[in-house]
Design an enzyme around this catalytic site. Structure first.
Site, PDB file in Angstrom:
ATOM      1  N   CYS A 161      18.238  36.626  17.022  1.00  0.00           N
ATOM      2  CA  CYS A 161      17.614  35.608  17.865  1.00  0.00           C
ATOM      3  C   CYS A 161      18.314  34.263  17.684  1.00  0.00           C
ATOM      4  O   CYS A 161      17.973  33.491  16.798  1.00  0.00           O
ATOM      5  CB  CYS A 161      16.125  35.488  17.548  1.00  0.00           C
ATOM      6  SG  CYS A 161      15.286  34.288  18.606  1.00  0.00           S
ATOM      7  N   CYS A 164      16.154  31.144  18.050  1.00  0.00           N
ATOM      8  CA  CYS A 164      15.375  30.807  16.851  1.00  0.00           C
ATOM      9  C   CYS A 164      16.269  30.210  15.764  1.00  0.00           C
ATOM     10  O   CYS A 164      15.882  29.267  15.087  1.00  0.00           O
ATOM     11  CB  CYS A 164      14.716  32.048  16.247  1.00  0.00           C
ATOM     12  SG  CYS A 164      14.107  33.235  17.430  1.00  0.00           S
ATOM     13  N   ASP A 165      17.438  30.782  15.578  1.00  0.00           N
ATOM     14  CA  ASP A 165      18.192  30.502  14.349  1.00  0.00           C
ATOM     15  C   ASP A 165      19.403  29.586  14.505  1.00  0.00           C
ATOM     16  O   ASP A 165      19.989  29.176  13.498  1.00  0.00           O
ATOM     17  CB  ASP A 165      18.659  31.833  13.717  1.00  0.00           C
ATOM     18  CG  ASP A 165      17.464  32.662  13.253  1.00  0.00           C
ATOM     19  OD1 ASP A 165      16.389  32.074  13.078  1.00  0.00           O
ATOM     20  OD2 ASP A 165      17.628  33.877  13.072  1.00  0.00           O
TER      21      ASP A 165
END
Ligand code: NAP
Length: 353
Positions: A161, A164-165
């Site tokens: 992801c 997200c990261d």
């Protein structure tokens, strides 16, 4: 056998939020967590984009807190995997046992045929649970290549992801595997932080939409290894490099991050033949795909509204989170959809007692 008002299948943000709302509505929901309680966030390190946590929160901690919050209001969370369902009649039937000698991991890594065989065997016995309504929140699994090094480094430089990261990769060198829209979007998102992004793609052409591919190819921070396959992810405590088969030649590159963007597989094997699916995703009246729009058209009410937007093709069965979501797949959108599913189930139960 007791007939439960509501069973929730799955324990990611969608499942626990559905359970929280249903428990506060005094529906005494039973939640079956599945083999791995907590879903995809159990593999995430720091979650920075879940509202309400200005300093971020560890994925496993967030899931433990969501579980505790649902239990506080009376949700009965059981660490069991639903192995088969029968939605053809009400009350709905669910099974949670395995046939003798069967391994639960077949539901994680087995083929659709292997899972189908288990489902058939399980259904020869009496059901384990009966329910008036069901919410399905079984999520989706990000596909990965299972190359050497991956298992040990997931969450330590290997991610599925980028949205997200990406901020964790400031000034770092990262690789992205894939050639679809997700790979394009992920690579572009990463350029905002990383010093260098390299896409590993197995063919000579992207599958992604032209506009996305053009943006990627124009970006000076992104380069592409065409006709290439990831062979290994190197590193001990964190990712230090990748080994790639590049047009038939094996090469090693230093790297601090490796992002998979080769697609997702919704977890719906046990719902085959029970619920209408579209490319594996459960169709509800709010699915953004053509079959979703068609289903919504069929249930459009006299008051100009869809009565239960999260309802599946079976009245009384609702779904939310990544198992229905082809687009957003965020923890917070999943939680929102779990909330909607619980509110729909509550109203449906009131109208169908
Ligand atoms: P996708 O379109 O299925 O693309 C998957 C990519 O991964 C393909 O390039 C494929 O290669 C590659 N791949 C698959 N299996 C592989 C393997 N075993 N080894 C190496 N490479 C492999 O998946 P997606 O990019 O996640 O997109 C899913 C859907 O969401 C699509 O409909 C997409 O348009 C949509 N989406 C839209 C947006 C947007 O509009 N902003 C953003 C993200 C996703 P091949 O090309 O060789 O098959």
């Amino acid at each position: 056998m007791k007939i439960h008002d509501l069973v929730v299948i799955g324990s990611g943000p969608a499942g626990y939020t559905a359970a929280l709302y249903a428990a506060r509505a005094r529906l005494a929901p039973v939640v079956f967590t599945g083999i791995e309680s907590g879903g995809q966030l159990m593999y995430t390190n720091e979650v920075e984009n879940y509202p309400g946590f200005p300093k971020g929160i560890l994925g496993p901690q967030l899931m433990a807190d969501l579980r505790t919050q649902a239990e506080r209001f009376g949700a009965d969370v059981q660490d069991l995997h639903v192995t088969a369902v029968d939605f053809s009649q009400r009350p709905f039937k669910l099974w949670t046992h395995l046939p003798p000698g069967a391994d639960a991991n077949v539901f994680k890594s087995g083929s659709a045929e292997e899972i189908g065989q288990i489902v058939k065997q399980v259904k020869q016995a009496e059901p384990d649970v009966l329910a008036k309504a069901v919410i399905v929140t079984t999520g989706a699994t990000a596909l990965t290549l299972k190359v050497p090094g991956e298992e040990k480094l997931i969450g330590r430089g290997v991610s599925t992801c980028a949205v997200c990261d990406a901020p964790f990769y400031k000034d770092k060198v990262v690789f992205v595997v894939g050639g679809g829209d997700s790979a394009m979007e992920d690579s572009l998102a990463l350029t905002k932080f990383s010093s260098q992004v390299t896409i590993i793609h197995r063919r000579e052409q992207f599958r992604a939409s032209k506009i996305m591919a053009e943006r990627v190819l124009k970006n000076e921070k992104i380069s592409v290894l065409w006709h290439s396959n990831l062979l290994e992810i190197m590193g001990d405590q964190s990712v230090t490099g990748v080994k790639v088969d590049e047009n038939g030649t094996v090469k090693e590159y230093p790297a601090q991050g490796l992002f998979y963007a080769i697609g997702h597989r919704p977890v719906t094997d046990i719902f085959q033949g029970q619920l209408e699916l579209d490319q594996g995703y459960i169709i509800t009246s709010q699915s953004i795909t053509q079959p979703g729009v068609e289903q919504a058209g069929k249930v459009f009410g006299d008051n100009g509204m869809i009565p239960y937007p999260t309802q599946t093709s079976v009245p009384g069965v609702f779904a939310g989170g990544d198992v229905v979501d082809v687009r957003y797949r965020q923890a917070v959108t999943a939680a929102g959809q779990g909330c909607s599913a619980a509110l729909d189930a509550e109203r449906w139960l009131e109208n169908n007692q």
